[in-house]
Design a protein around this motif. Structure first.
Motif, PDB file in Angstrom:
ATOM      1  N   ARG A 134       0.820  -1.223   0.000  1.00 31.70           N
ATOM      2  CA  ARG A 134       0.000   0.000   0.000  1.00 31.70           C
ATOM      3  C   ARG A 134       0.850   1.267   0.000  1.00 31.70           C
ATOM      4  O   ARG A 134       0.601   2.221   0.754  1.00 31.70           O
ATOM      5  N   GLY A 135       1.899   1.260  -0.836  1.00 26.81           N
ATOM      6  CA  GLY A 135       2.716   2.462  -1.028  1.00 26.81           C
ATOM      7  C   GLY A 135       3.915   2.575  -0.116  1.00 26.81           C
ATOM      8  O   GLY A 135       4.826   3.368  -0.373  1.00 26.81           O
ATOM      9  N   GLU A 136       3.961   1.793   0.952  1.00 28.02           N
ATOM     10  CA  GLU A 136       5.098   1.834   1.876  1.00 28.02           C
ATOM     11  C   GLU A 136       5.975   0.607   1.632  1.00 28.02           C
ATOM     12  O   GLU A 136       5.815  -0.437   2.262  1.00 28.02           O
ATOM     13  N   ILE A 137       6.909   0.757   0.713  1.00 29.57           N
ATOM     14  CA  ILE A 137       7.682  -0.391   0.223  1.00 29.57           C
ATOM     15  C   ILE A 137       9.020  -0.503   0.944  1.00 29.57           C
ATOM     16  O   ILE A 137       9.819   0.433   0.944  1.00 29.57           O
ATOM     17  N   ASP A 138       9.245  -1.663   1.537  1.00 24.48           N
ATOM     18  CA  ASP A 138      10.537  -2.000   2.145  1.00 24.48           C
ATOM     19  C   ASP A 138      11.380  -2.647   1.048  1.00 24.48           C
ATOM     20  O   ASP A 138      11.175  -3.809   0.701  1.00 24.48           O
ATOM     21  N   ILE A 139      12.335  -1.884   0.516  1.00 27.18           N
ATOM     22  CA  ILE A 139      13.101  -2.336  -0.645  1.00 27.18           C
ATOM     23  C   ILE A 139      13.893  -3.606  -0.345  1.00 27.18           C
ATOM     24  O   ILE A 139      13.954  -4.537  -1.165  1.00 27.18           O
ATOM     25  N   VAL A 140      14.510  -3.660   0.828  1.00 22.98           N
ATOM     26  CA  VAL A 140      15.299  -4.852   1.192  1.00 22.98           C
ATOM     27  C   VAL A 140      14.401  -6.076   1.261  1.00 22.98           C
ATOM     28  O   VAL A 140      14.725  -7.144   0.734  1.00 22.98           O
ATOM     29  N   LEU A 141      13.263  -5.932   1.913  1.00 23.46           N
ATOM     30  CA  LEU A 141      12.315  -7.044   2.013  1.00 23.46           C
ATOM     31  C   LEU A 141      11.797  -7.447   0.642  1.00 23.46           C
ATOM     32  O   LEU A 141      11.662  -8.639   0.347  1.00 23.46           O
ATOM     33  N   PHE A 142      11.512  -6.465  -0.197  1.00 21.60           N
ATOM     34  CA  PHE A 142      11.020  -6.740  -1.553  1.00 21.60           C
ATOM     35  C   PHE A 142      12.039  -7.551  -2.356  1.00 21.60           C
ATOM     36  O   PHE A 142      11.707  -8.579  -2.952  1.00 21.60           O
ATOM     37  N   LEU A 143      13.287  -7.090  -2.370  1.00 18.60           N
ATOM     38  CA  LEU A 143      14.333  -7.783  -3.138  1.00 18.60           C
ATOM     39  C   LEU A 143      14.592  -9.180  -2.580  1.00 18.60           C
ATOM     40  O   LEU A 143      14.769 -10.135  -3.345  1.00 18.60           O
ATOM     41  N   ALA A 144      14.581  -9.312  -1.269  1.00 19.11           N
ATOM     42  CA  ALA A 144      14.807 -10.622  -0.647  1.00 19.11           C
ATOM     43  C   ALA A 144      13.672 -11.577  -0.995  1.00 19.11           C
ATOM     44  O   ALA A 144      13.904 -12.770  -1.263  1.00 19.11           O
ATOM     45  N   THR A 145      12.451 -11.065  -1.005  1.00 26.87           N
ATOM     46  CA  THR A 145      11.299 -11.897  -1.360  1.00 26.87           C
ATOM     47  C   THR A 145      11.383 -12.354  -2.805  1.00 26.87           C
ATOM     48  O   THR A 145      11.152 -13.532  -3.114  1.00 26.87           O
ATOM     49  N   VAL A 146      11.715 -11.439  -3.706  1.00 27.72           N
ATOM     50  CA  VAL A 146      11.823 -11.774  -5.125  1.00 27.72           C
ATOM     51  C   VAL A 146      12.921 -12.814  -5.357  1.00 27.72           C
ATOM     52  O   VAL A 146      12.708 -13.820  -6.045  1.00 27.72           O
ATOM     53  N   VAL A 147      14.090 -12.596  -4.773  1.00 27.30           N
ATOM     54  CA  VAL A 147      15.204 -13.524  -4.962  1.00 27.30           C
ATOM     55  C   VAL A 147      14.904 -14.878  -4.328  1.00 27.30           C
ATOM     56  O   VAL A 147      15.087 -15.936  -4.951  1.00 27.30           O
ATOM     57  N   GLY A 148      14.443 -14.860  -3.078  1.00 28.43           N
ATOM     58  CA  GLY A 148      14.148 -16.116  -2.384  1.00 28.43           C
ATOM     59  C   GLY A 148      13.085 -16.921  -3.098  1.00 28.43           C
ATOM     60  O   GLY A 148      13.230 -18.133  -3.309  1.00 28.43           O
ATOM     61  N   LEU A 149      12.006 -16.253  -3.503  1.00 31.07           N
ATOM     62  CA  LEU A 149      10.915 -16.942  -4.191  1.00 31.07           C
ATOM     63  C   LEU A 149      11.352 -17.456  -5.557  1.00 31.07           C
ATOM     64  O   LEU A 149      10.987 -18.569  -5.961  1.00 31.07           O
ATOM     65  N   ALA A 150      12.148 -16.661  -6.276  1.00 30.08           N
ATOM     66  CA  ALA A 150      12.639 -17.090  -7.593  1.00 30.08           C
ATOM     67  C   ALA A 150      13.464 -18.374  -7.479  1.00 30.08           C
ATOM     68  O   ALA A 150      13.334 -19.289  -8.301  1.00 30.08           O
ATOM     69  N   LEU A 151      14.298 -18.456  -6.443  1.00 28.29           N
ATOM     70  CA  LEU A 151      15.120 -19.652  -6.247  1.00 28.29           C
ATOM     71  C   LEU A 151      14.271 -20.856  -5.861  1.00 28.29           C
ATOM     72  O   LEU A 151      14.532 -21.983  -6.300  1.00 28.29           O
ATOM     73  N   VAL A 152      13.245 -20.634  -5.038  1.00 30.24           N
ATOM     74  CA  VAL A 152      12.347 -21.726  -4.650  1.00 30.24           C
ATOM     75  C   VAL A 152      11.601 -22.256  -5.871  1.00 30.24           C
ATOM     76  O   VAL A 152      11.492 -23.474  -6.078  1.00 30.24           O
ATOM     77  N   VAL A 153      11.071 -21.354  -6.687  1.00 30.12           N
ATOM     78  CA  VAL A 153      10.364 -21.755  -7.907  1.00 30.12           C
ATOM     79  C   VAL A 153      11.303 -22.506  -8.843  1.00 30.12           C
ATOM     80  O   VAL A 153      10.938 -23.534  -9.432  1.00 30.12           O
ATOM     81  N   ALA A 154      12.529 -22.012  -8.978  1.00 26.36           N
ATOM     82  CA  ALA A 154      13.511 -22.673  -9.844  1.00 26.36           C
ATOM     83  C   ALA A 154      13.834 -24.077  -9.350  1.00 26.36           C
ATOM     84  O   ALA A 154      13.931 -25.028 -10.130  1.00 26.36           O
TER      85      ALA A 154
END
Length: 263
Positions: A7-27
Motif C-alpha cells: 500500500r505504497g510503503e515499500i521496504d526495498i530490502v524485504l522486496f528484493l529478498a522476497t523476489v530472490v528467495g521466491l525465484a530460487l524456490v520456484v527454480a
C-alpha cells in the motif's frame, strides 16, 4: 502481490529478498519437476530438448542443483520474510512436486486444477511477505491466479494435444474433448473476473484497477466464446494462450500500480 499489500510503503530490502528467495524456490521446484518428468518429456515435442532429456545434465547434478536452489531460496525467506510467507512457499513446493508432478499428472484430469494451486502461490507469497499475515486479500489473490491458470493451460493442452497423447497424460481435451474443455474455459474466466473484481469490492484496489480488469476479462471471455464457432481449434487455442498472457500481464501491472493510481 507484494506491492498490493505494501500500500505504497515499500521496504526495498524485504522486496528484493522476497523476489530472490521466491525465484530460487520456484527454480528448485522446476528442476525437480524436470527430474520427475524426464521419461515423458522425451515423448513431447515441447519438452524433449530439456537438459535432463538430452543428457546435458545428469540426474545427480539435477537433484543437487534443485536442493541447492531450494535451500538458498527457503533460507532467504526464513531470514528476511516471515513465517506466513515461508509456509505458503513450502505449500506451493509440496503441491507442485508431490501432488502434481509425482501423484496426479499421469493419473487424472484433475492434475490441471492441482497444478493451478501451485501456480497461484507466488503472488500470495509476495503478499504475505509484505502483509505479515494471511488475510482475505491474500486469499483473493490466490484465487485470481488459480482461476486464470485453468483456461491458460487448457489452451496449451488443445494446441499441444499430440504431445499429451504421445505421453499418455490425461488432460481434459484428450479425455473429454474440445467442447467440454471450451465450456470449462468460459466458466473459469468468469470465476477469474469475479475474484479479480472482489479485490475492489472489499477495498483492496481502486476503480481504475476494476475497469482495466473488467475490460481485459471481457475481451478474453469474448474470444473464448468465439472458440465455439471456430474451424481451426489449434490456431484459436494458440491465440487464446497469448490472450491469457496479456490478461496476466495487464492484471499484474495494474495491481502493482494500484497504490499510486489516483483512485
Amino acid at each position: 502481490g507484494f506491492l498490493l499489500a505494501s500500500r505504497g510503503e515499500i521496504d526495498i530490502v524485504l522486496f528484493l529478498a522476497t523476489v530472490v528467495g521466491l525465484a530460487l524456490v520456484v527454480a528448485g521446484a522446476c528442476v525437480l519437476n524436470n527430474y520427475i518428468d524426464r521419461d515423458i518429456d522425451i515423448l513431447m515435442a515441447r519438452t524433449r530438448d530439456r537438459a535432463l532429456v538430452s543428457g546435458i545434465i545428469s540426474t545427480k547434478q539435477a537433484i543437487t542443483f534443485a536442493l541447492l536452489l531450494l535451500g538458498i531460496g527457503l533460507g532467504t525467506l526464513v531470514v528476511f520474510t516471515n513465517l506466513y510467507a515461508l509456509l505458503v512457499a513450502l505449500l506451493g513446493v509440496g503441491i507442485y512436486v508431490v501432488l502434481y508432478s509425482v501423484w496426479s499428472k499421469r493419473k487424472t484430469t484433475y492434475a490441471t486444477l492441482i497444478g493451478s494451486l501451485a501456480g497461484a502461490v507466488p503472488p500470495a507469497v509476495g503478499y504475505t511477505a509484505a502483509a505479515s499475515t494471511i488475510d482475505l486479500g491474500a486469499v483473493l489473490l490466490f484465487l485470481i491466479f488459480c482461476f486464470w491458470q485453468m483456461p491458460h493451460f487448457y489452451a496449451i493442452a488443445i494446441y499441444r494435444l499430440e504431445d499429451y497423447k504421445n505421453a499418455k497424460v490425461p488432460v481434459v481435451p484428450l479425455v473429454f474433448g474440445f467442447l467440454r474443455t471450451k465450456i470449462e474455459m468460459i466458466l473459469y474466466i468468469l470465476l477469474f473476473m469475479i475474484a479479480a473484481s472482489s479485490l475492489t469490492y472489499f477495498g483492496y484496489t481502486g476503480y481504475i484497477y476494476l475497469v482495466i480488469t473488467l475490460i481485459l476479462g471481457s475481451v478474453w471471455l469474448l474470444y473464448g466464446i468465439v472458440g465455439f464457432n471456430t474451424k481451426d481449434d489449434v490456431q484459436w487455442a494458440k491465440r487464446m494462450f497469448i490472450s491469457s498472457l496479456v490478461v496476466n500481464m495487464g492484471l499484474s501491472v495494474t495491481l502493482a500500480l494500484n497504490t499510486v493510481l489516483p483512485f
